[in-house]
Design an enzyme around this catalytic site. Structure first.
Site, short mmCIF file in Angstrom:
data_model
loop_
_atom_site.label_atom_id
_atom_site.label_comp_id
_atom_site.label_asym_id
_atom_site.label_seq_id
_atom_site.Cartn_x
_atom_site.Cartn_y
_atom_site.Cartn_z
N HIS A 46 0.85 -1.19 0.00
CA HIS A 46 0.00 0.00 0.00
C HIS A 46 0.88 1.24 0.00
CE1 HIS A 46 -3.54 -2.42 0.62
NE2 HIS A 46 -3.06 -2.95 1.72
N ARG A 71 7.35 -5.45 3.17
CA ARG A 71 6.09 -6.13 2.87
C ARG A 71 5.93 -6.08 1.36
NH1 ARG A 71 0.08 -4.90 5.23
NH2 ARG A 71 0.47 -2.80 4.40
N GLU A 147 -5.22 -12.72 7.32
CA GLU A 147 -6.10 -11.55 7.36
C GLU A 147 -7.44 -11.77 6.66
OE1 GLU A 147 -3.94 -8.33 5.52
OE2 GLU A 147 -3.03 -9.63 4.03
N ASP A 173 -7.96 -5.91 6.99
CA ASP A 173 -8.53 -6.85 6.03
C ASP A 173 -9.28 -7.98 6.72
OD1 ASP A 173 -7.96 -5.86 3.41
OD2 ASP A 173 -5.85 -6.31 3.73
#
Length: 237
Positions: A46, A71, A147, A173
């Site tokens: 993100h 990540r 998630e 999530d």
């Protein structure tokens, strides 16, 4: 090879504090890494960080004792391998929902015979040392993000995967997948129960449990008080 200091912290029964980077800037990364965190994670899932920016940020983090982690955007081997070759000492992968997906993640992060990672470390040699390839399988940390409802259902199979170090809870999530409002600080009883189940299942398998600290609730407190269980927490920046 340079040791992954997170492994020692975890082996000593202590908590790792991990910062997250969403700004695609090496100076910002260096500034955060100088704040005393045990690890700093570059978030390529993100936000605006791409591979080229991540390389500069990994170099900036390396001016400090903080362990550089990433990540990745998704569970695919190409970018994951390039980030490891660039010196990431830990990989967090989103949306791991099954044992097969966890095995694919581990395979991308480990050299043969433990995985299928191709040889070609570049900046990793500068950061880790000339013998990087001989010890990378034992030093690099690999986390699967749990998630979704499906991942919680398959948790025991996911954490049974050999050479997977642990799981990272994705509270937003997870909340969304359960029909709740996405949040980093969930208070819904069903979501908190799921996170506690993740904690228990992770501890049962002797894996590392990781989550973003919550202002209330703190479902991982049980794990944090148990010296037989490794733990990992995070702060965003």
């Amino acid at each position: 090879m340079r040791k992954n200091e997170l492994r020692k912290i975890i082996a000593d029964g202590k908590t790792v504090l991990n910062a997250w980077l969403a700004i695609a800037n090496p100076f910002s990364a260096e500034l955060m890494a100088h704040q005393g965190f045990d690890a700093v994670t570059i978030d390529l899932q993100h936000g605006p960080v791409d591979f080229q920016a991540a390389v500069g940020m990994l170099a900036a983090i390396s001016t400090t004792p903080a362990v550089p982690m990433v990540r990745v955007p998704w569970n695919e081997p190409i970018l994951t391998a390039k980030l490891l070759d660039a010196g990431a000492y830990g990989v967090i992968c989103p949306m791991i929902n099954s044992k097969a997906e966890a095995e694919a993640l581990v395979g991308a992060c480990r050299y043969p015979p433990r995985g299928v990672r191709s040889f070609g470390p570049n900046r990793a040699l500068l950061y880790g040392g000339a013998d990087y390839w001989q010890h990378a399988n034992d030093e690099v940390l690999v986390f699967a993000m749990v998630e979704t409802r499906e991942a919680v259902k398959n948790l025991d199979e996911i954490v049974s995967v050999e050479n997977l170090d642990g799981v990272y809870v994705g509270p937003s999530d997870l909340s969304l997948s359960m029909g709740k409002t996405p949040t980093l600080d969930p208070q819904d009883p069903e979501v908190l129960a799921a996170i506690k189940a993740i904690c228990a299942g992770t501890r049962k398998r002797g894996k590392i449990g990781a989550c973003i600290p919550m202002e209330r609730g703190q479902p991982f407190d049980v794990s944090a008080r148990d010296t037989s269980s490794a733990r990992f927490s995070a702060m965003r920046g």
